[in-house]
Scaffold this active site. Structure first.
Site, PDB file in Angstrom:
ATOM      1  N   HIS A 186       0.816  -1.206  -0.133  1.00  0.00           N
ATOM      2  CA  HIS A 186      -0.022   0.072   0.083  1.00  0.00           C
ATOM      3  C   HIS A 186       1.004   1.140   0.039  1.00  0.00           C
ATOM      4  O   HIS A 186       0.657   2.190  -0.880  1.00  0.00           O
ATOM      5  CB  HIS A 186      -0.990  -0.095   1.353  1.00  0.00           C
ATOM      6  CG  HIS A 186      -1.581   1.329   1.700  1.00  0.00           C
ATOM      7  ND1 HIS A 186      -0.803   2.399   1.968  1.00  0.00           N
ATOM      8  CD2 HIS A 186      -2.803   1.854   1.222  1.00  0.00           C
ATOM      9  CE1 HIS A 186      -1.547   3.237   1.971  1.00  0.00           C
ATOM     10  NE2 HIS A 186      -2.755   3.138   1.708  1.00  0.00           N
ATOM     11  N   ASN A 187       1.886   1.257   0.900  1.00  0.00           N
ATOM     12  CA  ASN A 187       2.780   2.411   0.942  1.00  0.00           C
ATOM     13  C   ASN A 187       3.655   2.681  -0.347  1.00  0.00           C
ATOM     14  O   ASN A 187       3.604   3.541  -0.806  1.00  0.00           O
ATOM     15  CB  ASN A 187       3.746   2.291   2.421  1.00  0.00           C
ATOM     16  CG  ASN A 187       3.057   2.804   3.569  1.00  0.00           C
ATOM     17  OD1 ASN A 187       1.652   2.657   3.412  1.00  0.00           O
ATOM     18  ND2 ASN A 187       3.544   2.953   4.547  1.00  0.00           N
ATOM     19  N   GLU A 190       1.522   4.251  -2.646  1.00  0.00           N
ATOM     20  CA  GLU A 190       1.269   5.534  -2.375  1.00  0.00           C
ATOM     21  C   GLU A 190       2.349   6.241  -2.812  1.00  0.00           C
ATOM     22  O   GLU A 190       2.255   7.586  -3.432  1.00  0.00           O
ATOM     23  CB  GLU A 190       0.882   5.454  -0.919  1.00  0.00           C
ATOM     24  CG  GLU A 190       1.253   7.008  -0.122  1.00  0.00           C
ATOM     25  CD  GLU A 190       1.355   6.715   1.170  1.00  0.00           C
ATOM     26  OE1 GLU A 190       0.437   5.997   2.148  1.00  0.00           O
ATOM     27  OE2 GLU A 190       2.298   7.358   1.849  1.00  0.00           O
TER      28      GLU A 190
END
Ligand code: NDP
Length: 477
Positions: A186-187, A190
């Site tokens: 997820h990061n 991002e």
């Protein structure tokens, strides 16, 4: 009183998470190494719900109903091990330790294994949404055992963000480190999203000649369409902000050296180990790193670039539309790469991760929340074994429609000397996947030449070697 849940580590994240549980009607035991933080929480927010302040580890554990649910929200790394070491001896089989910090999934796997021997469920849990999310509803990515989720899931569902259709943004991602792995990716995504947005901004500024305020308006318009997302929304806010001291656009008074804490880097390191091409995410990490090399950038400032020019007003408007297409197409590629890494991790560690469910819990609460994720969820729900997001007909069609503009934007960026590593990596990945033949055949020839590494043929089974130093006849290896 016995508390249904306890939170130890009451800095911004832990404090807000504890308040979130309390606001949802749970009795929450709270504890922190430095007692002042515990007292402060109860003094300032005690009227929001039922808190049990514990000053010692023993008091804290004693305050929890059994099986105990103990959330750790401390600085990731050694502090997490220190806290586990402190509490584990006080716990009993069936109790749960939930680590909500940004742990590396390999550490989570180790901790889970060690605590399992003691009969304790260790639930490595990714939490995204920053301090606001922790308080009002984060996206939650728990790993650990199925049993622990049966006990913990309903509470997490209550405090989590809810997507537009009302679904809680939490799911049991998979065993042991699966939750922290998915949070890591997820990061990474991002990072890629932020880099692509940054490139779009730079092009609109340096090529189209728009001011930050004008670009903020463009982003606001984009945010009403398929790019609708939290990151686009806050980009418009940041770009329209004016520095009070100087009256200049805020973005012009901030040092242009991006920092990072490590989850983006981990995403790339693990992708290298798994053999997954996450070129867009890697370029985003490298772009931050390049920006931080102040001395190198200073020394390179004399390097020649193309003759400066900007577009006419009419050209600029058309260009902005093209940049939207390039941004969207590149975004599809970033997510394709990120989900590929999740699939590869799931395969490697036997996690059996449901990709559609992951897309679903990222729809709200987390930093990459976006309308777009609903479509990714639909793609995986429609076909759970989808080899790649680009194999989905809808995304393939959208990229096909965007590609002329995408290529044009990159050509323009190159002509104007504006660095666009994210857009370029995404397009190269796309072209690499669709190429009927890649120069990898030549690579294999070179490897066979200098190292007798052998190659396979398109027309026959087996491994072959050419006697490069001899008569160049081919032998079966
Ligand atoms: P910090 O990462 O700044 O950690 C501070 C907390 O850790 C304090 O409660 C501190 O206690 C405690 N701590 C540090 N070392 C020890 C130790 N050796 N033993 C016991 N306690 C210790 O706090 P954040 O709230 O920012 O983040 C908490 C966790 O959540 C981190 O793992 C972070 O990566 C993660 N996270 C953070 C997000 C964010 O937006 N900030 C988003 C998502 C996850 P003391 O008060 O005694 O110093």
């Amino acid at each position: 009183t016995s508390a249904q849940i306890g939170v130890t580590g009451l800095a911004v994240m832990g404090r807000n998470l504890a308040r979130n549980f309390a606001r949802n009607g749970y009795t929450v035991a709270v504890h922190n190494r430095t007692v002042a933080r515990t007292r402060e929480l109860v003094e300032r927010f005690g009227d929001e719900g039922d808190f049990v302040a514990a000053e010692t580890a023993e008091e804290f554990v004693a305050a929890l109903e059994r099986p105990r649910r103990l959330v750790i929200m401390v600085k990731a790394g050694d502090p997490t091990d220190a806290v586990i070491k402190e509490f584990a001896p006080l716990l009993e089989p069936g109790d749960m330790i939930i680590d909500g910090g940004n742990a590396h999934f390999a550490d989570t796997r180790r901790r889970e294994r060690e605590l399992r021997e003691q009969g304790i469920h260790f639930v490595g849990t990714g939490i995204s949404g920053g301090e606001e999310g922790a308080l009002h509803g984060p996206s939650i990515m728990p790993g650990g055992s199925k049993e622990s989720y049966a006990s913990l899931g309903p509470m997490l569902e209550k405090i989590s963000a809810k997507s537009k259709d009302g679904a809680p943004c939490v799911t049991h991602v998979g065993p042991d480190g699966a939750g922290h792995f998915v949070k890591m990716v997820h990061n990474g995504i991002e990072y890629a999203d932020m880099q692509l947005i940054g490139e779009a901004y730079q092009l609109l500024r340096d090529v189209a000649g728009y001011s930050p305020a004008q670009i903020a308006d463009i982003f606001r318009t984009w945010n009403t369409g398929r790019l609708d997302s939290y990151l686009i929304e806050i980009t418009a806010e940041v770009l329209s902000h004016v520095d009070e001291a100087t009256g200049k656009p805020f973005v012009d008074v901030v040092t242009d050296q991006a920092e990072q804490k490590g989850t983006g880097r981990w995403t790339v390191q693990i992708a290298l180990d798994l053999g997954v091409p996450v070129s867009g995410i890697a370029e985003a990490v490298f772009a931050r790193s390049l920006s931080g090399h102040a001395a190198l950038r200073e020394a390179s400032r004399h390097l020649a670039g193309p003759r400066p020019s900007t577009l006419s007003e009419q050209e600029a408007a058309a260009f902005a539309d093209r940049v939207e297409q390039a941004l969207y197409a590149s975004k599809i590629v970033s997510y394709t790469q990120g989900f590929h890494e999740i699939a590869a991790g799931s395969e490697e560690y036997g996690w059996d991760i449901d990709q559609g469910a992951v897309a679903a819990i990222w729809r709200a609460g987390c930093i990459i929340r976006a309308a777009f994720l609903d479509r990714i969820r639909a793609a995986y729900d429609g076909r759970p074994d989808l080899p790649s997001l680009l194999s989905d007909e809808t995304f393939a069609r959208e990229i096909a429609a965007a590609q002329d503009d995408w290529r044009e934007v990159l050509a323009t960026a190159v002509r104007h000397g504006v660095p666009t590593p994210g857009f370029a990596a995404a397009l190269s990945y796309y072209d690499g996947l669709r190429a009927p033949r890649l120069p990898a055949a030549l690579t294999q020839g070179q490897r066979d030449f200098f190292g007798a590494h052998t190659y396979r043929r398109v027309d026959r089974e087996g491994a072959f070697h050419t006697l490069w130093g001899g008569d160049r006849s081919e032998v079966q290896a």
